[in-house]
Scaffold this motif. Structure first.
Motif, short mmCIF file in Angstrom:
data_model
loop_
_atom_site.label_atom_id
_atom_site.label_comp_id
_atom_site.label_asym_id
_atom_site.label_seq_id
_atom_site.Cartn_x
_atom_site.Cartn_y
_atom_site.Cartn_z
N SER A 100 0.81 -1.22 0.00
CA SER A 100 0.00 0.00 0.00
C SER A 100 0.84 1.27 0.00
CB SER A 100 -0.92 0.01 1.23
OG SER A 100 -0.16 0.16 2.42
N ILE A 101 2.16 1.13 -0.10
CA ILE A 101 3.05 2.30 -0.02
C ILE A 101 2.84 3.22 -1.23
CG2 ILE A 101 5.45 3.07 0.12
CD1 ILE A 101 4.52 1.57 2.56
N VAL A 102 2.65 4.49 -0.96
CA VAL A 102 2.45 5.46 -2.05
C VAL A 102 3.76 5.69 -2.79
CG1 VAL A 102 0.50 6.58 -0.91
CG2 VAL A 102 2.83 7.43 -0.51
N ARG A 103 3.66 6.19 -4.00
CA ARG A 103 4.82 6.36 -4.88
C ARG A 103 5.93 7.18 -4.22
NH1 ARG A 103 6.20 10.63 -7.67
NH2 ARG A 103 4.17 11.62 -7.29
N GLN A 104 5.58 8.25 -3.52
CA GLN A 104 6.60 9.15 -2.97
C GLN A 104 7.43 8.50 -1.87
OE1 GLN A 104 3.46 9.83 -3.60
NE2 GLN A 104 3.09 11.96 -4.19
N LEU A 105 6.91 7.45 -1.23
CA LEU A 105 7.63 6.82 -0.12
C LEU A 105 8.42 5.59 -0.54
CD1 LEU A 105 4.95 7.05 2.73
CD2 LEU A 105 6.74 8.67 2.15
N LYS A 106 8.22 5.12 -1.75
CA LYS A 106 8.89 3.90 -2.19
C LYS A 106 10.41 4.04 -2.29
CE LYS A 106 4.96 1.70 -4.44
NZ LYS A 106 4.33 1.25 -5.70
N PRO A 107 10.95 5.18 -2.74
CA PRO A 107 12.42 5.30 -2.78
C PRO A 107 13.07 5.10 -1.41
CG PRO A 107 11.43 7.01 -4.12
CD PRO A 107 10.30 6.36 -3.37
N GLY A 108 12.47 5.64 -0.40
CA GLY A 108 13.02 5.49 0.94
C GLY A 108 12.99 4.04 1.40
N LEU A 109 11.88 3.37 1.13
CA LEU A 109 11.76 1.97 1.53
C LEU A 109 12.77 1.11 0.79
CD1 LEU A 109 9.79 0.55 3.51
CD2 LEU A 109 8.48 -0.20 1.51
N ARG A 110 12.94 1.37 -0.52
CA ARG A 110 13.91 0.59 -1.30
C ARG A 110 15.34 0.87 -0.84
NH1 ARG A 110 10.41 1.80 -5.89
NH2 ARG A 110 11.70 3.64 -6.34
N ALA A 162 9.71 1.12 9.65
CA ALA A 162 8.37 1.33 10.20
C ALA A 162 7.97 2.80 10.12
CB ALA A 162 8.31 0.84 11.64
N LEU A 163 8.94 3.72 10.24
CA LEU A 163 8.63 5.15 10.11
C LEU A 163 7.98 5.44 8.76
CD1 LEU A 163 11.68 7.08 11.62
CD2 LEU A 163 9.32 7.16 12.41
N ILE A 164 8.54 4.86 7.73
CA ILE A 164 8.00 5.10 6.39
C ILE A 164 6.60 4.51 6.26
CG2 ILE A 164 8.30 4.54 3.94
CD1 ILE A 164 11.30 4.74 4.37
N VAL A 165 6.41 3.30 6.77
CA VAL A 165 5.09 2.66 6.68
C VAL A 165 4.08 3.41 7.53
CG1 VAL A 165 3.81 0.54 7.19
CG2 VAL A 165 6.08 0.41 6.15
N ASP A 166 4.50 3.92 8.69
CA ASP A 166 3.58 4.68 9.55
C ASP A 166 3.18 6.00 8.90
OD1 ASP A 166 3.56 2.70 11.44
OD2 ASP A 166 5.06 3.64 12.73
N VAL A 167 4.14 6.68 8.27
CA VAL A 167 3.80 7.91 7.56
C VAL A 167 2.84 7.60 6.42
CG1 VAL A 167 4.72 9.73 6.06
CG2 VAL A 167 5.89 9.17 8.19
#
Length: 727
Positions: A354-364, A411-416
């Motif tokens: 469910s991660i939005v496009r803008q947060l995927k670079p950080g997760l990767r 988890a910070l990225i997923v929580d945001v």
């Protein structure tokens, strides 16, 4: 000890109760009391509890009066035995100092419920004379059991005939020391039916069948039903890998697990000599097997393509052969469980779709480092299975902590993402699209840039610090359960949240509940503007303002729930939106003591709101810190009342029935019971709050009262902080 053996009374239930006792006595965990000892500086001296000693003296006078009229009436002798038990608990707890607080609390609970218990014990229509005499005999011991766990087990056994008269349907929600987050089935599936679907050896099937018969007998007794159901659940947890048919588990490992289960069930079925049973606690054996099985099932959730996971699985299977428990085994299993839970959590976070496009670079960008730290952690954690010293080895602990930090960053990225994302259907009939809510576009774009920097080695460290600052600030500023509840009270168009009414909030805030909601909205708007402008100072100031609002709201929310508890205590009845913390064994605070620790609470809440609305950040900080310290006991009671309500605690049957369901269901599960880890602190808070409430009005006890207040304020504040952190 006489209080630890089956009652000698005649009737059709004797065989059932004896069977139930054999099971539940074996399942008690005598190590619980040692693990829950409380030690803190500044505790009142043993023997100085004037209120406790006064209550014990009052019980003595009642006992003397009853002895003069007892004659041949067995119900009066039960009343004498109940008062003697309460008195002895009070005196033993007082003599033990701070660590005797659980005994004092239990003695106060019995003393508080004596009228209801007397009525139930004297009801000849429900409790015949042999049963009354049996209760008296079993309560009449020369010496109390040594710790609260054995005491609660003894009380359960002695009071079982009276508890049985509670009868009727079970109360709504949990009772006694209930398990957190787990609602037991009203008609649980028999173990033998569950085991029918397992491919297991004949000896294990025979042991489960025999235990099932005993557990079903125990189900017929109100007092033993919780222990019987906990036993059945524990067996199922221990046999989990056999039920799940883990494909990578070797036949040898399955056989070893089955053998250990047969060994652990033998004493529960009466198939093990007494001498060996004394040397080995079967409950501890079964719990440790369940712990190993939980580790095996956690390992099954991990990716077996990595050498670290394959090696760990092999070590876990070999660990099933480890015989007898060591002094560090529980800690080692707990540390290993934490490590595997972190690995499982990392996998879940990385695969969040469910991660939005803008947060995927950080997760990767963060994922590879998390996988590396996980491999290092799992390799280090394998030593916990074979090396007793590994549980305190810095190399092992640091490896777990390092991976915890990596998982926290993911988890910070997923929580945001949870905060800023919205789901909509762009084309009818097609899959819903996940996007960013319009108000959070500035934050999402900022997080996108941070994610890009995380992938650049030269900027990674600065970007990581920025991630923690920006994402952590957003979560801390925007997530607030009290604000959600308050909005539901102020705005009729929003779903109403369960909890204290708006009138209570308005009283605590000086009719400014709506103003607080408005202040929170303005702080939120300031954050949105700062995110869009990348204005770090302004964003930090807006963060601080929003967090301060949340902190004030949290204290007022706890205060409102505390007031709600006071109303429940006065009426004696819980409502669908409230619990009754008094009906839980871990808390006992009289209405007078709760009133004493709450005196001035409303004025303190209003003062904090005054400064907050005025924009006085320093004054607000000082006011809320004083609120959280001076009224920590009241706020702690409120927080527990809310959590208990959410957990389903509450009884519509006040009086003897609820009293027996509080003190007559035995000790807590040492691993799963709600708030069991806070039991010593909560008992001490309640005990010494009663002492302070009794001493405060007496000018001659000024120094003692001040010392008690400092002690209970500090202890309650620390406990409240832990409870808040946990939920």
């Amino acid at each position: 000890m006489r209080g630890s053996t089956p009652p000698r009374w005649s009737g059709p239930g004797v065989a059932i109760k004896a069977c139930a006792l054999a099971i539940t006595l074996a399942l008690a965990d005598p190590a619980l009391a040692q693990r829950l000892n409380l030690q803190s500086s500044g505790a009142p001296a043993a023997g100085s509890g004037a209120a406790t000693l006064a209550l014990a003296d009052s019980l003595n006078k009642q006992i003397d009066g009853l002895r003069k009229q007892s004659g041949a009436d067995p119900s009066v002798r039960v009343s004498i035995a109940l008062r003697t038990t309460a008195r002895d608990l009070l005196l033993a707890g007082e003599a033990a100092g701070e660590t005797g607080s659980a005994k004092v609390l239990l003695g106060r609970t019995i003393a508080d419920q004596l009228a209801a218990l007397d009525g139930r014990a004297g009801d000849a229509a429900k409790l015949d004379r042999p049963a009354q005499e049996a209760v008296t005999r079993d309560l009449d011991v020369q010496k109390l059991p040594p710790d609260e766990v054995r005491i609660e087990r003894w009380l359960r056994d002695a009071l079982a005939p009276i508890t049985q008269t509670a009868g009727g349907p079970p109360p709504p929600g949990p009772a006694g020391w209930f398990e957190a987050g787990e609602k037991p089935a009203e008609n649980p599936e028999p173990l033998v039916r569950w085991a029918a679907g397992l491919e297991i050896t004949d000896p294990l099937r025979a042991a489960i069948t025999k235990l099932d018969e005993r557990l079903r007998s125990a189900e017929n007794w109100v007092a033993y039903r919780p222990a019987a159901r906990r036993t059945a659940l524990l067996v199922r947890r221990a046999a989990g890998p056999l039920e799940d048919r883990l494909g990578w588990m070797t036949a040898e490992a399955r056989h070893e697990l089955e053998n250990r289960l047969v060994e652990a069930l033998a004493p529960l079925n009466g198939d093990q000599p007494a001498g060996e049973n004394e040397q080995r606690d079967p409950a501890l054996m079964l719990r440790r097997i369940a712990g190993m099985s939980r580790l095996l099932e956690r390992a099954a959730m991990l990716d077996d393509s990595t050498p670290a996971v394959r090696d760990l699985r092999a070590s876990l299977m070999a660990g099933l052969k480890v015989a007898g428990p060591s002094s560090t085994e529980d800690r080692r299993l707990a540390t290993l469980d934490r490590a595997l839970a972190l690995a499982q959590r990392r996998k879940e976070l990385e695969k969040d779709t469910s991660i939005v496009r803008q947060l995927k670079p950080g997760l990767r960008a963060l994922a590879p480092a998390a996988r590396e730290s996980e491999a290092a952690m799992l390799s280090a954690a394998r030593r916990l299975l074979t090396d007793e010293g590994a549980v305190s080895d810095p190399a092992v602990l640091n490896a777990v902590s390092a991976h915890q930090r990596r998982v926290d960053d993911l988890a910070l990225i997923v929580d945001v993402n949870r905060l800023i994302s919205t789901t909509g259907v762009l084309v009818p009939g097609e899959k819903p699209m996940v996007g960013v809510a319009a108000e959070y576009k500035g934050l999402a774009d900022w997080m996108f840039e941070i994610g890009q920097d995380l992938a650049k080695p030269a900027r990674r460290d600065l970007a990581l610090a920025e991630l923690r600052d920006v994402a952590g600030g957003a979560i801390g500023a925007l997530e607030s359960g009290p604000l959600t509840r308050l909005r539901g009270l102020v705005d009729p168009s929003l779903p109403r949240q369960p909890g204290p009414a708006i009138a209570m909030w308005n009283d605590l805030t000086g009719d400014r509940a709506a103003a607080l909601v408005d202040a929170a909205a303005k702080a939120r708007a300031g954050l949105i503007t700062a995110w869009t402008a990348r204005d770090v100072p302004r964003r930090q100031e807006a963060d601080r303002r929003a967090r301060q609002i949340n902190r004030v709201l949290e204290a007022i929310d706890d205060a409102a729930w505390s007031r709600s508890l006071a109303q429940v205590q006065q009426s004696g009845l819980a409502t669908p939106n409230t619990a009754n913390l008094q009906q839980w064994p871990g808390w006992q605070l009289s209405p007078a003591a709760l009133q004493a620790v709450s005196d001035g609470l409303t004025a303190a809440c209003r003062a904090a709101v005054d400064r907050l609305i005025a924009g006085d950040a320093g004054g607000t900080e000082s006011a809320v810190r004083g609120l959280e310290t001076r009224f920590a006991v009241a706020l702690l009671a409120g927080r527990l009342e809310r959590l208990a309500t959410e957990a389903g605690l509450g009884s519509a049957r006040p009086g003897a029935g609820s009293a027996l369901l509080e003190i007559g269901l035995g000790p807590p599960d040492p691993e799963r019971s709600w708030m069991v880890g806070e039991r010593p602190a909560l008992a001490a808070v309640c005990r010494y709050a009663e002492e302070w409430a009794a001493a405060a009005p007496d000018p001659k006890q000024g120094d003692r009262a001040r010392s008690l207040k400092v002690y209970i304020d500090g202890l309650a504040a620390r406990t409240l902080e832990r409870v808040r952190a946990g939920g």
